[in-house]
Design a protein around this motif. Structure first.
Motif, PDB file in Angstrom:
ATOM      1  N   MET A 129      18.521  16.979  24.463  1.00 47.79           N
ATOM      2  CA  MET A 129      18.062  18.008  23.544  1.00 47.79           C
ATOM      3  C   MET A 129      17.055  17.483  22.549  1.00 47.79           C
ATOM      4  O   MET A 129      16.235  18.248  22.025  1.00 47.79           O
ATOM      5  CB  MET A 129      19.239  18.659  22.828  1.00 47.79           C
ATOM      6  CG  MET A 129      19.986  19.591  23.748  1.00 47.79           C
ATOM      7  SD  MET A 129      18.895  20.782  24.563  1.00 47.79           S
ATOM      8  CE  MET A 129      18.866  20.174  26.211  1.00 47.79           C
ATOM      9  N   ALA A 174       6.452  21.258  20.009  1.00 46.86           N
ATOM     10  CA  ALA A 174       5.080  21.215  20.528  1.00 46.86           C
ATOM     11  C   ALA A 174       4.608  22.605  20.899  1.00 46.86           C
ATOM     12  O   ALA A 174       3.479  23.016  20.602  1.00 46.86           O
ATOM     13  CB  ALA A 174       5.013  20.279  21.730  1.00 46.86           C
ATOM     14  N   THR A 175       5.496  23.353  21.567  1.00 43.50           N
ATOM     15  CA  THR A 175       5.129  24.724  21.937  1.00 43.50           C
ATOM     16  C   THR A 175       4.845  25.537  20.690  1.00 43.50           C
ATOM     17  O   THR A 175       3.875  26.306  20.643  1.00 43.50           O
ATOM     18  CB  THR A 175       6.272  25.386  22.725  1.00 43.50           C
ATOM     19  OG1 THR A 175       6.729  24.487  23.718  1.00 43.50           O
ATOM     20  CG2 THR A 175       5.817  26.662  23.356  1.00 43.50           C
ATOM     21  N   VAL A 178       9.815  19.353  22.763  1.00 40.62           N
ATOM     22  CA  VAL A 178       9.042  20.327  23.538  1.00 40.62           C
ATOM     23  C   VAL A 178       8.919  21.633  22.756  1.00 40.62           C
ATOM     24  O   VAL A 178       7.842  22.237  22.686  1.00 40.62           O
ATOM     25  CB  VAL A 178       9.726  20.574  24.904  1.00 40.62           C
ATOM     26  CG1 VAL A 178       9.096  21.760  25.593  1.00 40.62           C
ATOM     27  CG2 VAL A 178       9.632  19.342  25.776  1.00 40.62           C
ATOM     28  N   THR A 202      14.660  15.622  23.423  1.00 35.61           N
ATOM     29  CA  THR A 202      13.434  15.903  24.160  1.00 35.61           C
ATOM     30  C   THR A 202      13.100  17.379  24.107  1.00 35.61           C
ATOM     31  O   THR A 202      11.953  17.768  23.882  1.00 35.61           O
ATOM     32  CB  THR A 202      13.602  15.475  25.630  1.00 35.61           C
ATOM     33  OG1 THR A 202      14.272  14.229  25.680  1.00 35.61           O
ATOM     34  CG2 THR A 202      12.275  15.396  26.318  1.00 35.61           C
ATOM     35  N   ALA A 203      14.127  18.208  24.294  1.00 37.37           N
ATOM     36  CA  ALA A 203      13.867  19.643  24.310  1.00 37.37           C
ATOM     37  C   ALA A 203      13.377  20.132  22.953  1.00 37.37           C
ATOM     38  O   ALA A 203      12.517  21.019  22.876  1.00 37.37           O
ATOM     39  CB  ALA A 203      15.116  20.404  24.723  1.00 37.37           C
TER      40      ALA A 203
END
Lengths: 133, 501, 490
Positions: A93, A102-103, A99, A95-96
């Motif tokens: 998570m 970043a999104t 992400v 990492t998630a």
């Protein structure tokens, strides 16, 4: 009835994440303001992240740092896995979350571009101005 | 060094991306060559991997030496090795062809464009090689983020909005996929594809696993643009800059189809997907509807870019239907079509790019007479168009053959009718453009019999790099078509037969 | 006997394709361009003829290009039937090239380089169809032919050409993709192969209704054969320059359509299966409708080329009728008609074009008295008409005679009636043209110069040659007869 209540109480993390997801989805779809949509998107992604983290939880378990001592000898002792909550979902998570952030960054950059072009953040107004082009 | 190609193929564009980002500060002119080198490294690695796989079978590579299921594993097998070549080649050829387009459309942002382009390719290649479910999610998001940024660099009026709408749907899709992976993790405790595949048969009856599959599937469907989840596609692809469009449109959706097939055959397994779930008739029906809807919507378009976008929607229907028909022929057709459609779409978008570069307009009605002024480009268009219709010896015919055969064998008559119907509609679409381009506008001197020698057209073609790229892809279309026999026999069929036994 | 594996069929197909780059680059030097076209034509004809002796002895040439699917190679095979068609096509190409030089230069047409390039491609695909060893290869070349002829049909690039081109493609591509392709796939699915075999490949593979439907999918799918109702493209394609009309639409394109149907009937289904399915009478009726209607509509056409087009539609179905009779003489007549009609019809088209070049006239009503000024042309027209009507001393008589005997053989005398009525109608719409040309004086203020004012030499020579060959074939049809006997296994 008590059975259903039992279900909900025991699996409250699932219910929670579903509710959060739905809130996020609702915001993404029906809100007019672009920023609110982005907030909805973030809620949506966060719900999933929370869900993942919650599945790593074990009863009467502590954080996944080895309890007795530190250094070489501590690592060589046998470790009871049941005493520590599962660190893998946390790692995934992280990492998630990256992400997701970043999104969010990319989406915010797009919103800034749109705002600079159309001077508004309301989607219906933007659509109207696009039609007038 | 020999063993590290699976990692190299992803690292090469990644490192190049960082290098380009740094060089952007120093001297912008270095960006483009370094990008080419990065992509060239990927092409070289993919070629090397291809020969390695053909010689010794599947390659399993452990990133950092950590064994699965804890470590991340990269697996190159027959399915993805061809796609690796396709993706890296298309990316390289596109970069070569796009030099002038980039200068024309976004001169100041060249360095940024190259960086994000390289990141996009990194993500795609990563999705193709990875053998870990969560790693797939991360790389998928890398790809998607890069594509959001690339698509937004186009038409400043509409591109950011189109890209933003794409962001919403893309996030939903990826999150669904992540959810599916989460369910799988809960049920099996592992994230490695093969590991999960070996653990699943014992728990295959549980609802959680079916829900996991459905979540993953819907997530991938959103990303590939399967009707009716395709709504982001036409707008996103229509307003993007030419150079970005050309690499995203052919590749992104096809790699998503690869992910779907990977999930179906490698992770969940043939027995589970087809025998236990028993939803294939519905999905083949959905694929057929996608084909017809895509074809009809393409027919309704007056702008060439939008028409091509809807053709992509139609082609995705082919692949989904073919994969879900449930027999070897259909699956072979779907896999072959991934490669063929990647090439065809790339060729079409190359043509589109040439037209935009030279003429700047893409409405079909404004294209009259360009056969005379851009003969080579239009020859490429005819070739790609023939492939879309499915005329031998272009590659499109061969994958259509397998798809039709699979449909007939499985008795999926709706699918077969949809395929034939879309071929006819494609013929109308292609020849509508060809006709407009071949005949000059009505205001011209109307030709009477003979005495027509005075009609001189100015040759106003695209630059050599663009034409050469189009030429290479055109030859590729025919070559892949003629050699599709060997491609199928030696590469695709072993994988499919193994997966479906 | 073992088939001979040889590159000659491949070269016969490719020689005109290989010349295309040279043609395209010599656009500025028309004489170079035309000489290369001639060279390719002679080489092609030479290659085809070189294989003739062996084929007449019953041997076959085979060459496999690639195998895209299991059991379905792209394969060329020179057997008697294919040889017949290839002989006709390659021979006539040489003369059509000569004719098109005269015609295009006479009218100063534009885009002659593009014209010759696509012409060459069309010829390659025609020979490819002739030499196909299986249905897939045939389909491949069939489609290439459709696409190669589109720029030829729409050569003038005006509004009329555009509409005709659209019609052309709709009918031809629509039927081949929509009907032939699924039918071919089902064949493959049923039989596992698509090779043309002497007894067909479909016997006993599926229930009767399926096979009958499949057969008619093929018959109507090969719309190039001009079977009604998919015939409208042919008169529409007459907007093309006459050399295109002459070779392609009187000889190559339409013959490819009929040839494909003949191939499917004999090689995929087989005569015995067709007899068992009782398809013969149905097909014969379909063909008869086209024969009679085609002739009737031809009567009403005033534009000469359109009249010839409808005559072609009608004549093509003679070939189909011959096959449908399923009797030895009937099939012989039908297949030989491929050759006879080719020579006769091309003569007629050459004459029509010659009249166009020399006088600019396109309509039958304008042709009175032209026989005086263009005697050679009109005499050749007369010969061509005789051949198409089926009267001695032309080759057309030979094929028609066999067809008539075939109807007696298979006890289907109603079709004899059809043939006779059609011959009568042919006479009615052809002979008056000749009559008016020679015996009715022209308009008063017409070419007052008197004397003979023929078309250019390059136009005249071909039409004289083809008219002569039509007569020659009456006296010596052996080449074609022997090939057909071999093809039918008699």
């Amino acid at each position: 009835m008590p059975d259903l209540l039992n279900e909900i109480v025991h699996k409250y993390n699932y219910w929670l994440y579903i509710i959060l997801m739905m809130i996020g989805l609702y915001a993404m779809i029906s809100k007019n303001n672009l920023i609110k949509k982005l907030v909805g998107m973030n809620i949506f992604q966060t719900a999933i992240i929370l869900f993942f983290i919650s599945i790593g939880y074990k009863e009467d378990a502590t954080i996944p740092i080895i309890v007795s001592g530190h250094g070489g000898d501590a690592a060589h002792q046998a470790i009871q896995a049941a005493n520590y909550i599962n660190p893998l979902p946390h790692v995934l998570m992280l990492t998630a979350i990256v992400v997701s952030v970043a999104t969010l960054g990319v989406a915010l950059a797009l919103v800034v571009m749109i705002y600079q072009r159309y001077q508004t953040l309301e989607e219906d107004e933007i659509r109207m101005r696009v039609k007038q082009l | 060094m020999n063993a590290n190609y699976p990692a190299l193929i992803v690292l090469s564009p990644l490192l190049a991306a960082f290098l380009v980002a740094a060089l952007d500060w120093v001297d912008r002119r270095w960006c483009y060559p370094v990008a080419l080198i990065g992509l060239g490294g990927a092409v070289y690695s993919s070629g090397h991997l291809f020969f390695q796989v053909m010689r010794s079978g599947t390659i399993a590579y452990q990133l950092g030496g950590w064994p699965p299921p804890m470590g991340i594993e990269l697996r190159i097998d027959f399915l993805n090795v061809l796609l690796l070549i396709l993706v890296s080649l298309v990316a390289l050829v596109n970069m070569v062809a796009s030099k002038k387009s980039i200068h024309q459309e976004m001169p100041i942002k060249e360095g940024t464009f190259c960086t994000i382009y390289l990141l996009f390719v990194t993500g795609l290649l990563g999705v193709l090689v990875t053998g870990d479910l969560f790693n797939l999610y991360v790389l998928l998001e890398i790809t998607s983020l890069a594509s959001y940024a690339l698509l937004a660099m186009g038409n400043p009026d509409r591109a950011p909005l189109a890209s933003l709408n794409y962001v919403y749907l893309g996030v939903i899709g990826a999150s669904f996929y992540l959810l599916g992976v989460g369910y799988l993790y809960i049920m099996t405790g592992s994230l490695n594809m093969l590991d999960v595949a070996s653990l699943l048969p014992q728990i295959s009856g549980s609802t959680a696993v079916s829900v996991a599959f459905i979540f993953c599937l819907v997530g991938v469907w959103i990303k590939m643009g399967l009707f009716p989840l395709h709504t982001w596609l036409p707008n996103a692809y229509s307003y993007a800059p030419v150079a970005a469009n050309r690499v995203i449109a052919p590749l992104m959706t096809k790699v998503m189809v690869y992910v779907m097939i990977r999930l179906m055959l490698t992770v969940f397994g043939f027995h589970y997907v087809f025998e236990q779930l028993d939803v294939q008739n519905w999905i083949v029906g959905l694929g057929s509807v996608a084909i017809i809807a895509g074809a009809l919507m393409a027919l309704a378009q007056t702008d060439l870019k939008k028409m091509l976008a809807y053709i992509i929607v139609c082609e995705i229907g082919y692949m989904v239907g073919g994969a879900w028909v449930g027999n070897v022929q259909g699956m072979v057709g779907a896999v072959l079509h991934i490669i063929n459609d990647g090439l065809m779409t790339f060729a079409l978008f190359l043509v589109l790019g040439n037209i935009v570069y030279v003429q700047g307009k893409t409405k079909i009605s404004e294209l009259d007479g360009i056969f005379a002024s851009m003969p080579w480009t239009m020859a490429g268009f005819v070739l790609a168009g023939l492939s879309i219709i499915g005329v031998p010896p272009t590659c499109g015919f061969f994958s259509k053959w397998y798809l039709l055969l699979g449909g007939i064998q499985a008795g999926a008559w709706f699918f077969v009718i949809a395929l034939v119907f879309s071929s006819l509609i494609s013929a109308i679409l292609v020849f509508r453009v060809v006709e407009t381009a071949f005949f000059s506008s009505a205001q011209e001197v109307h030709g009477h019999h003979g005495g027509h020698a005075g009609h001189v057209a100015i040759l106003q073609e695209a630059p050599i790099t663009m034409l050469a790229s189009l030429g290479i892809v055109g030859i590729g279309l025919i070559a892949v078509g003629i050699w599709s026999g060997s491609i199928v026999q030696q590469v695709i069929l072993p994988f499919v037969q193994q997966g479906m036994s | 006997m073992d088939p001979i594996v040889s590159l000659r069929p491949l070269f016969a197909v490719l020689v005109s394709m290989l010349v295309i780059p040279i043609l395209l680059s010599s656009g500025k030097r028309p004489n170079v361009r035309e000489s290369w076209t001639f060279a390719a034509g002679f080489i092609k004809f030479g290659l085809v003829v070189s294989m003739l002796p062996a084929v007449l002895q019953g041997r076959e040439f085979v060459y496999t290009l690639a195998t895209p699917f299991p059991g379905v190679p792209i394969q060329l095979q020179v057997d008697p039937l294919g040889m017949l068609f290839a002989l006709v096509a390659s021979f006539l190409w040489i003369f059509t090239s000569m004719y098109s030089i005269g015609y295009m230069r006479g009218l100063d047409e534009h885009g002659q380089t593009r014209f010759s390039a696509f012409f060459a491609l069309a010829l390659s695909s025609t020979i490819g169809v002739a030499f196909s060893a299986n249905l897939f290869t045939l389909y491949l070349f069939y489609e290439i032919l459709s696409l190669a002829t589109y720029p030829l049909v729409t050569h003038h690039q005006d509004q009329e050409a555009r509409i005709s081109g659209r019609k052309y493609l709709t009918f031809i591509l629509g039927t081949s993709v929509g009907l032939v392709l699924p039918a071919m796939m089902v064949c493959y699915h049923l039989a596992g192969t698509l090779d043309f075999s002497p007894a067909g490949i479909l016997a006993g593979q599926a229930p009767t209704p399926v096979l009958v439907t499949l057969f008619f999918l093929f018959v109507f799918g090969f719309a190039k054969a001009g079977i009604m109702p998919f015939h409208s493209w042919l008169p529409a394609a007459m907007v093309a320059p006459t050399p295109v009309s002459a070779l392609l639409h009187a000889v190559a394109v339409v013959k490819v359509g009929v040839f494909s149907i003949v191939r499917v009937s004999t090689g995929i289904f087989g005569v015995d299966l067709l007899k068992n399915l009782s398809i013969g009478p149905v097909l014969a009726t379909v063909a008869s409708v086209t024969i009679v209607l085609g002739s009737l509509i031809a009567l009403s056409q005033d534009e000469l080329k359109r009249r010839l087009a409808f005559s072609t539609i009608s004549q093509l179905s003679y070939i189909i009728l011959g096959i449908a009779l399923l009797s030895p003489k009937g099939m012989l007549g039908g297949i030989i008609h491929i050759a006879m009609h080719a020579f006769g019809k091309i003569t007629l088209f050459f004459c029509a074009g010659a009249i166009m070049v020399a006088t600019g006239k396109k309509y039958v009503s304008q042709l009175s008295g032209l026989g005086r000024t263009m005697p050679v042309t009109f005499f050749a027209f007369f010969i061509g008409a005789l051949s198409v009507i089926g009267l001695p001393p032309t080759g057309g008589f030979y094929s028609k005679w066999n067809l008539l005997v075939g109807t007696v053989e298979s006890d289907q005398l109603i079709f004899m009636g059809v043939l006779l009525i059609s011959s009568f109608l042919n006479a009615v719409y052809f002979l008056p043209i000749v009559f008016k040309g020679f015996f009715v004086p022209g308009p008063k203020n017409a070419q007052g110069k008197g004397g003979i004012q023929e078309a250019p030499l390059f136009c005249l020579v071909p039409l004289v040659v083809t008219a002569l060959v039509s007569v020659l074939l009456f006296f010596n049809p052996d080449v074609f007869t022997n090939l057909t006997h071999l093809a039918l296994g008699q």
